[in-house]
Write an enzyme that holds these catalytic residues in place. Structure first.
Site, PDB file in Angstrom:
ATOM      1  N   GLY A  91       0.782  -1.233   0.000  1.00 45.08           N
ATOM      2  CA  GLY A  91       0.000   0.000   0.000  1.00 45.08           C
ATOM      3  C   GLY A  91       0.811   1.278   0.000  1.00 45.08           C
ATOM      4  O   GLY A  91       0.236   2.370  -0.030  1.00 45.08           O
ATOM      5  N   HIS A  92       2.137   1.170   0.025  1.00 46.62           N
ATOM      6  CA  HIS A  92       3.001   2.350   0.032  1.00 46.62           C
ATOM      7  C   HIS A  92       3.411   2.681  -1.407  1.00 46.62           C
ATOM      8  O   HIS A  92       4.367   2.132  -1.937  1.00 46.62           O
ATOM      9  CB  HIS A  92       4.247   2.097   0.876  1.00 46.62           C
ATOM     10  CG  HIS A  92       3.944   1.642   2.274  1.00 46.62           C
ATOM     11  ND1 HIS A  92       3.613   2.517   3.281  1.00 46.62           N
ATOM     12  CD2 HIS A  92       3.905   0.394   2.831  1.00 46.62           C
ATOM     13  CE1 HIS A  92       3.399   1.841   4.406  1.00 46.62           C
ATOM     14  NE2 HIS A  92       3.569   0.552   4.155  1.00 46.62           N
ATOM     15  N   ASN A  93       2.672   3.576  -2.059  1.00 42.40           N
ATOM     16  CA  ASN A  93       2.913   3.890  -3.463  1.00 42.40           C
ATOM     17  C   ASN A  93       3.960   4.999  -3.574  1.00 42.40           C
ATOM     18  O   ASN A  93       3.693   6.160  -3.249  1.00 42.40           O
ATOM     19  CB  ASN A  93       1.606   4.324  -4.134  1.00 42.40           C
ATOM     20  CG  ASN A  93       1.713   4.341  -5.647  1.00 42.40           C
ATOM     21  OD1 ASN A  93       2.751   4.678  -6.195  1.00 42.40           O
ATOM     22  ND2 ASN A  93       0.629   3.972  -6.307  1.00 42.40           N
TER      23      ASN A  93
END
Length: 214
Positions: A91-93
């Site tokens: 989820g860390h873009n």
């Protein structure tokens, strides 16, 4: 904490002792975990859906959701505390201004930054040293060696030694022609009786002898 391993010489075969349906382990692959005390699945496999804390993942994400999987081949040796990181970017873009995975219940305008990187696949007869880290979606070829505490973020070709952070190729274990022969015969797929008969060659550097044997 009780140590699940008797001493540093003890190890455990993994096939048949894995609960997570998204982990697939080949015959005779073992984990030697004395220095980190816990079972392979509890300490080495990180962020993989289907573990005890995410057992209802199909109800949450649906039957059609593409799950990361961890696949490890036959006759692999895994050192104490090696880590396999799954769940893509979690989820860390890093292409967005913020890499923070905002909670949509608190921030209703939040977008889902999750991106898969695919299954992590370890070949056969691979040696992964203690506290090595295998990043999401990495493919490691047959016969490779991953040095202790190496951080592997890129695919590793068969019979290649990788070490360091970030992981870099140290050398090939054998010549290109010998590697081709080993990948052709795939000794790890033979019947146990045949492997046992061939062990004088397998436990040596006589690749031509093994190739002639088969």
């Amino acid at each position: 904490m009780e140590n699940k391993f008797k001493n540093w010489l003890s190890s455990k075969y993994l096939k048949g002792n894995i609960k997570n349906p998204n982990i697939k382990i080949g015959d005779f692959t073992y984990y030697s975990g004395y220095y980190h005390k816990e079972e392979f699945e509890d300490i080495c496999v990180r962020y993989l859906l289907g573990d005890g804390s995410t057992k209802n993942y199909k109800e949450i994400y649906g039957e059609d959701f593409l799950f990361d999987k961890l696949e490890i081949g036959k006759f692999c040796s895994i050192g104490s505390g090696a880590s396999f990181l799954l769940a893509g970017n979690q989820g860390h873009n890093n292409k967005w201004i913020s890499v923070y995975p905002f909670d949509s219940e608190i921030f209703p305008n939040a977008k889902d930054g999750f991106r898969r990187k695919g299954d992590t696949v370890i070949g056969n007869d691979v040696w992964i040293g203690t506290e090595a880290v295998i990043m999401p979606g990495v493919k490691i070829g047959d016969g490779a060696i991953i040095a202790a505490r190496a951080v592997v973020s890129k695919d590793v070709e068969p019979y290649t030694i990788v070490g360091g952070n970030p992981g870099k190729v140290i050398k090939k274990r054998f010549s290109a022609s010998d590697i081709e022969k080993l990948l052709e015969i795939k000794w790890w797929n033979w019947e146990i009786e045949q492997i046992n008969e061939a062990l004088p060659y397998i436990c040596s550097d006589d690749i031509d002898g093994l190739y002639t044997f088969i």
